[in-house]
Enzyme design. Structure first.
Site, PDB file in Angstrom:
ATOM      1  N   LEU A 169     -18.192  -2.008   0.630  1.00 42.85           N
ATOM      2  CA  LEU A 169     -18.952  -1.034  -0.158  1.00 42.85           C
ATOM      3  C   LEU A 169     -18.593  -1.100  -1.642  1.00 42.85           C
ATOM      4  O   LEU A 169     -18.980  -0.219  -2.419  1.00 42.85           O
ATOM      5  CB  LEU A 169     -18.730   0.385   0.364  1.00 42.85           C
ATOM      6  CG  LEU A 169     -19.444   0.740   1.671  1.00 42.85           C
ATOM      7  CD1 LEU A 169     -19.133   2.176   2.074  1.00 42.85           C
ATOM      8  CD2 LEU A 169     -20.951   0.548   1.541  1.00 42.85           C
ATOM      9  N   SER A 198     -13.651  -4.505   0.948  1.00 49.57           N
ATOM     10  CA  SER A 198     -14.543  -3.940  -0.080  1.00 49.57           C
ATOM     11  C   SER A 198     -16.017  -4.164   0.238  1.00 49.57           C
ATOM     12  O   SER A 198     -16.800  -4.530  -0.650  1.00 49.57           O
ATOM     13  CB  SER A 198     -14.216  -4.516  -1.461  1.00 49.57           C
ATOM     14  OG  SER A 198     -12.979  -4.066  -1.919  1.00 49.57           O
ATOM     15  N   PHE A 245     -15.843  -0.622  -3.554  1.00 48.31           N
ATOM     16  CA  PHE A 245     -15.167   0.563  -4.094  1.00 48.31           C
ATOM     17  C   PHE A 245     -16.085   1.781  -4.115  1.00 48.31           C
ATOM     18  O   PHE A 245     -15.967   2.636  -4.996  1.00 48.31           O
ATOM     19  CB  PHE A 245     -14.622   0.294  -5.494  1.00 48.31           C
ATOM     20  CG  PHE A 245     -13.357  -0.526  -5.525  1.00 48.31           C
ATOM     21  CD1 PHE A 245     -12.855  -1.123  -4.377  1.00 48.31           C
ATOM     22  CD2 PHE A 245     -12.685  -0.715  -6.720  1.00 48.31           C
ATOM     23  CE1 PHE A 245     -11.704  -1.880  -4.422  1.00 48.31           C
ATOM     24  CE2 PHE A 245     -11.524  -1.478  -6.763  1.00 48.31           C
ATOM     25  CZ  PHE A 245     -11.034  -2.064  -5.604  1.00 48.31           C
ATOM     26  N   GLY A 246     -17.003   1.861  -3.170  1.00 45.39           N
ATOM     27  CA  GLY A 246     -17.900   3.004  -3.093  1.00 45.39           C
ATOM     28  C   GLY A 246     -19.162   2.874  -3.911  1.00 45.39           C
ATOM     29  O   GLY A 246     -20.076   3.706  -3.796  1.00 45.39           O
ATOM     30  N   LEU A 281     -21.555   0.790  -3.550  1.00 43.14           N
ATOM     31  CA  LEU A 281     -22.683   0.546  -2.669  1.00 43.14           C
ATOM     32  C   LEU A 281     -22.981   1.712  -1.734  1.00 43.14           C
ATOM     33  O   LEU A 281     -23.775   1.572  -0.796  1.00 43.14           O
ATOM     34  CB  LEU A 281     -22.467  -0.746  -1.876  1.00 43.14           C
ATOM     35  CG  LEU A 281     -22.651  -2.027  -2.694  1.00 43.14           C
ATOM     36  CD1 LEU A 281     -22.166  -3.247  -1.928  1.00 43.14           C
ATOM     37  CD2 LEU A 281     -24.107  -2.195  -3.112  1.00 43.14           C
ATOM     38  N   TYR A 327       0.828  -1.211   0.000  1.00 41.76           N
ATOM     39  CA  TYR A 327       0.000   0.000   0.000  1.00 41.76           C
ATOM     40  C   TYR A 327       0.856   1.253   0.000  1.00 41.76           C
ATOM     41  O   TYR A 327       1.947   1.246   0.553  1.00 41.76           O
ATOM     42  CB  TYR A 327      -0.902   0.032   1.235  1.00 41.76           C
ATOM     43  CG  TYR A 327      -1.955  -1.041   1.285  1.00 41.76           C
ATOM     44  CD1 TYR A 327      -2.230  -1.862   0.191  1.00 41.76           C
ATOM     45  CD2 TYR A 327      -2.696  -1.257   2.441  1.00 41.76           C
ATOM     46  CE1 TYR A 327      -3.204  -2.850   0.261  1.00 41.76           C
ATOM     47  CE2 TYR A 327      -3.673  -2.238   2.516  1.00 41.76           C
ATOM     48  CZ  TYR A 327      -3.920  -3.031   1.426  1.00 41.76           C
ATOM     49  OH  TYR A 327      -4.879  -4.007   1.498  1.00 41.76           O
ATOM     50  N   GLY A 332     -24.128   4.238  -3.393  1.00 35.95           N
ATOM     51  CA  GLY A 332     -25.172   4.747  -4.273  1.00 35.95           C
ATOM     52  C   GLY A 332     -24.813   5.997  -5.035  1.00 35.95           C
ATOM     53  O   GLY A 332     -25.595   6.483  -5.858  1.00 35.95           O
ATOM     54  N   LYS A 333     -23.599   6.512  -4.823  1.00 34.00           N
ATOM     55  CA  LYS A 333     -23.260   7.809  -5.430  1.00 34.00           C
ATOM     56  C   LYS A 333     -23.154   7.754  -6.953  1.00 34.00           C
ATOM     57  O   LYS A 333     -23.342   8.772  -7.629  1.00 34.00           O
ATOM     58  CB  LYS A 333     -21.963   8.350  -4.840  1.00 34.00           C
ATOM     59  CG  LYS A 333     -20.725   7.488  -5.066  1.00 34.00           C
ATOM     60  CD  LYS A 333     -19.537   8.061  -4.298  1.00 34.00           C
ATOM     61  CE  LYS A 333     -18.296   7.192  -4.434  1.00 34.00           C
ATOM     62  NZ  LYS A 333     -17.179   7.708  -3.605  1.00 34.00           N
TER      63      LYS A 333
END
Length: 345
Positions: free
Chosen positions: A235, A233, A237-238, A240, A53, A242-243
């Site tokens: 969400l 993960s 990668f975001g 979920l 990372y 909803g954006k």
């Protein structure tokens, strides 16, 4: 915050784990420090990182996340309040800048661990994980096992012997795996059982409303063998959150900055996400609350690894620990899963 214990240990960990892979690219050192301050203040005592990372890994930022965590430890003196996990990278031709040889030989494991400890400014890790198998299996974006000649020779015994020596030296307390499949987990458990070698305590694999493949076989292994899933993960990668359903531009979102990570970008993923959002709104929840609460409350999940690039995201994610999903909501979630099963492998 809610807590559990790492399987077969007396170590108490929060049901939410702070993922840190954005520290060093999407998040500055100051932002990373602020996230760790806030997470610990809210009872999140479990941090996860890796030698490779920040992500996406590249030569210029390799090890940056561990360095940021290390400067936070030095500044705050709060190392003993944190359960810290890191990982050693397995073979990958694209990551040759990390070490001369990316494998799990005794020399590589010992060298990688010493480098991580130096960057983290600590004498030990609570969990040291094999980031992915040396075998060519369970690769990111690949659904299932594909027969191929990978020239791999069974070395599970040697790996566990090396880990045993590091535990006895006080450099690590426990071991785990990541991106592993049921066969690999069972082979490691078999070696430890019959040879009095360290037992893996955790497995870190993807798990979310868009990817429930872990339930097919690995969940049973976790329950019957008492190995805890550290779900990453949750969400997607975001997705979920909803954006991406709004039609608005999100230039700083992970999927906008790094479109190569297309795992959750399929039309089926978008369709499923919209249906899950409808369930959430029907029951007075945000999609983020629905998605994270679903993962956090699975019996085979020890901790759910959340990642955020803003403090608002972090606050919302941590607050989901208080959300409980009714059986009616679970039934509606499973009906969507039946129609669109695992759109993101």
């Amino acid at each position: 915050m809610k807590y559990t214990t790492l399987p077969n240990t007396d170590i108490k960990v929060s049901k939410i784990c702070l993922g840190t892979m954005t520290f060093g690219q999407q998040n500055t050192e100051a932002e990373g420090h602020a996230q760790m301050d806030y997470a610990l203040e809210k009872g999140v005592n479990f941090f996860d990182t890796a030698e490779m990372y920040s992500i996406p890994s590249k030569k210029e930022t390799y090890g940056s996340t561990e360095k940021i965590i290390g400067t936070w430890f030095k500044k705050t003196g709060r190392r003993e309040e944190v359960v810290l996990a890191s990982k050693i990278a397995g073979p990958n031709p694209n990551f040759g800048y990390m070490r001369d040889k990316l494998d799990f030989s005794p020399a590589s494991i010992k060298f990688a661990l010493d480098q991580s400890l130096q960057r983290l400014q600590t004498d030990y890790l609570d969990i040291y994980q094999l980031h992915w198998p040396e075998r060519k299996t369970n690769c990111f974006g690949q659904r299932g096992f594909k027969v191929q000649d990978d020239a791999w020779e069974d070395n599970f015994h040697e790996v566990l012997e090396t880990m045993d020596s590091l535990i006895k030296a006080g450099k690590i307390k426990h071991i785990g795996v990541s991106n592993e499949n049921p066969w690999g987990v069972m082979r490691l458990l078999e070696e430890s059982k019959y040879n009095n070698l360290p037992r893996i305590k955790t497995i870190q694999n993807p798990y979310s409303l868009l990817n429930r493949l872990f339930e097919n076989a690995s969940a049973e292994v976790c329950i019957r063998e008492n190995v805890g899933l550290l779900a990453y993960s949750p969400l997607a990668f975001g997705v979920l959150s909803g954006k991406f359903l709004t039609g608005e531009s999100h230039p700083n979102a992970r999927l906008s900055l790094f479109p190569q990570y297309s795992r959750y970008s399929s039309a089926k993923s978008a369709e499923a996400t919209k249906l899950y959002q409808e369930v959430a709104h029907k029951h007075g929840l945000t999609l983020t609350q629905l998605a994270l609460a679903f993962v956090e409350n699975q019996p085979f999940v020890t901790s759910s690894i959340i990642g955020a690039t803003t403090m608002d995201q972090l606050k919302e994610n941590i607050a989901t620990i208080d959300v409980v999903l009714s059986q009616e909501i679970i039934k509606e979630i499973n009906s969507i899963q039946a129609i669109i099963p695992d759109p993101a492998p």
